[in-house]
Scaffold this active site. Structure first.
Site, PDB file in Angstrom:
ATOM      1  CG  ASN A  66       2.190  -1.537   1.293  1.00 40.17           C
ATOM      2  OD1 ASN A  66       1.012  -1.587   1.418  1.00 40.17           O
ATOM      3  ND2 ASN A  66       2.783  -1.791   2.677  1.00 40.17           N
ATOM      4  CE  LYS A  67       0.200   4.444   4.401  1.00 39.48           C
ATOM      5  NZ  LYS A  67      -0.292   5.800   3.954  1.00 39.48           N
ATOM      6  CD  GLN A 105      -1.220   5.502   8.355  1.00 39.63           C
ATOM      7  OE1 GLN A 105      -0.057   5.630   8.818  1.00 39.63           O
ATOM      8  NE2 GLN A 105      -1.531   5.976   7.150  1.00 39.63           N
ATOM      9  CG  ASP A 143      -2.096   1.145  -0.840  1.00 39.88           C
ATOM     10  OD1 ASP A 143      -3.134   1.782  -0.559  1.00 39.88           O
ATOM     11  OD2 ASP A 143      -1.208   0.990  -0.104  1.00 39.88           O
ATOM     12  NE  ARG A 168      -5.176   3.018   6.669  1.00 44.86           N
ATOM     13  CZ  ARG A 168      -5.536   1.807   7.076  1.00 44.86           C
ATOM     14  NH1 ARG A 168      -6.294   1.438   7.936  1.00 44.86           N
ATOM     15  NH2 ARG A 168      -4.572   0.843   6.651  1.00 44.86           N
ATOM     16  N   GLY A 169      -7.133   1.843   3.540  1.00 40.17           N
ATOM     17  CA  GLY A 169      -6.884   0.413   3.396  1.00 40.17           C
ATOM     18  C   GLY A 169      -7.199  -0.028   1.953  1.00 40.17           C
ATOM     19  CB  ALA A 170      -5.814  -1.774  -1.037  1.00 36.80           C
ATOM     20  NE  ARG A 218      -5.434   8.266   0.064  1.00 39.66           N
ATOM     21  CZ  ARG A 218      -4.748   7.494   0.927  1.00 39.66           C
ATOM     22  NH1 ARG A 218      -5.406   6.536   1.873  1.00 39.66           N
ATOM     23  NH2 ARG A 218      -3.483   7.543   0.931  1.00 39.66           N
TER      24      ARG A 218
END
Length: 343
Positions: free
Chosen positions: A243-244, A192, A233, A50-52, A86
């Protein structure tokens, strides 16, 4: 350690992808070998990777994996599924498109070359963002030789390849002796921040504290952080940033406290085809992550939840966007085209 990488072919064994299984952290550091795009899609959707920036590299390497193992038509079919795995994070589609264009033009070998370039460019981009970010902080906060930094989710090496975006700036501050304290929001519902960011901060030897997400506004209002730094993201053409989930609330709290709010993300995260935040598709991950914790139900049986994985922070709440090539002051009405794009 690299979060995700390509393992070259050896003997009769074709090349494949190797990635850190982030679901097992912080308890276990384990790597998974990925031999099919379907396996990679599963790893992306269950957040093993995960993570852009890491998703961009995963997308590119996934194309290379499909190209070497499948017919052209079958490869394109599974690549389309990978691209859509995603929807909020633009980097996944960007990485797929970069390697797919090379595949269309030069075949499997060209796809692999392009994918490895995406990987190597990410490493260089994170190093550049760390430099630009720390320089910007020196300009914004010249009277603060050592900083308390608040962040959310995970934006470190686990979200990229070898370094991170926002946490990459924190890491450089630490190495330069300029980090007093890192404050990591736990980042519900999958933690996270508590699991991954705290793990990275401990490994780098930084002084840090974890806080529950709902404490962030109070900590900021009481002077507990000098700056908030987050990743992204997807960044729309007007500067609105996905973003998150929880990032928007953090930006509101930073504005109330008069604290700079910085977005740190590579140029590849800026999506000029998305006019504003209202056009960004927000992924909902279903009820289970919210209604249970560590496999134990925490709500009455049958309870449903809203579980948006991301939110959108309006450009007006963002002090600046730091990329690998520039610092964008969002006093302007929109993100200006990069000079190379304008040309």
């Amino acid at each position: 350690m690299r979060t995700i990488d390509w393992v070259p072919a050896e003997g009769q064994s074709p090349g494949h992808i190797r990635l850190v299984d982030q679901k097992l952290l912080p308890g276990t550091l384990s790597e998974v070998d990925v031999h099919s795009v379907e396996q990679l899609i599963d790893a992306i959707q269950d957040l093993s990777v995960r993570g852009a920036p890491a998703l961009g590299v995963a997308g590119a390497l996934g194309v290379a994996l499909a190209a070497q193992n499948l017919s052209a038509d079958s490869a394109r079919e599974v690549i389309a599924k990978l691209r859509a795995a995603r929807p909020t994070a633009v980097n996944l589609a960007w990485g797929v498109d970069a390697a797919l264009a090379a595949f269309d033009e030069g075949g499997p070998e060209a796809a692999l070359v392009a994918a490895l370039k995406v990987r190597d460019d990410d490493i260089a981009a994170c190093e550049a963002m760390a430099e630009r970010g720390t320089e910007l902080l020196s300009r914004l906060l010249p009277d603060r030789p050592r900083l308390n930094v608040m962040t959310i989710c995970n934006t470190g090496a686990l979200a990229a390849i070898e370094h991170g975006t926002a946490l990459g700036v924190v890491e450089k501050l630490h190495h330069d002796g300029r980090l007093a304290l890192a404050v990591a929001c736990e980042t519900r519902p999958l933690l996270q921040g508590a699991r991954l960011t705290a793990w990275e901060l401990k490994r780098m030897g930084a002084d840090y504290r974890v806080i529950v997400d709902s404490a962030a506004a109070s900590v900021l209002a009481r002077g507990g952080a000098d700056v908030v730094m987050v990743g992204a993201d997807r960044i729309a053409a007007n500067g609105d940033t996905a973003n998150k989930i929880g990032t928007f609330a953090l930006a509101l709290a930073a504005a109330h406290a008069g604290v700079p709010f910085l977005v740190v993300a590579p140029e590849s995260t800026i999506d000029p085809d998305t006019a504003d935040g209202g056009a960004i598709e927000i992924e909902d991950r279903g009820s289970e992550e919210v209604c249970s914790f560590a496999g134990v139900r925490t709500t009455p049986e049958g309870t449903a939840a809203l579980n948006p994985a991301f939110d959108v922070t309006p450009a007006g709440l963002i002090t600046a966007i730091v990329t690998d090539t520039r610092v964008i002051d969002l006093g302007a009405s929109q993100v200006p085209a990069h000079p190379t794009e304008a040309a």
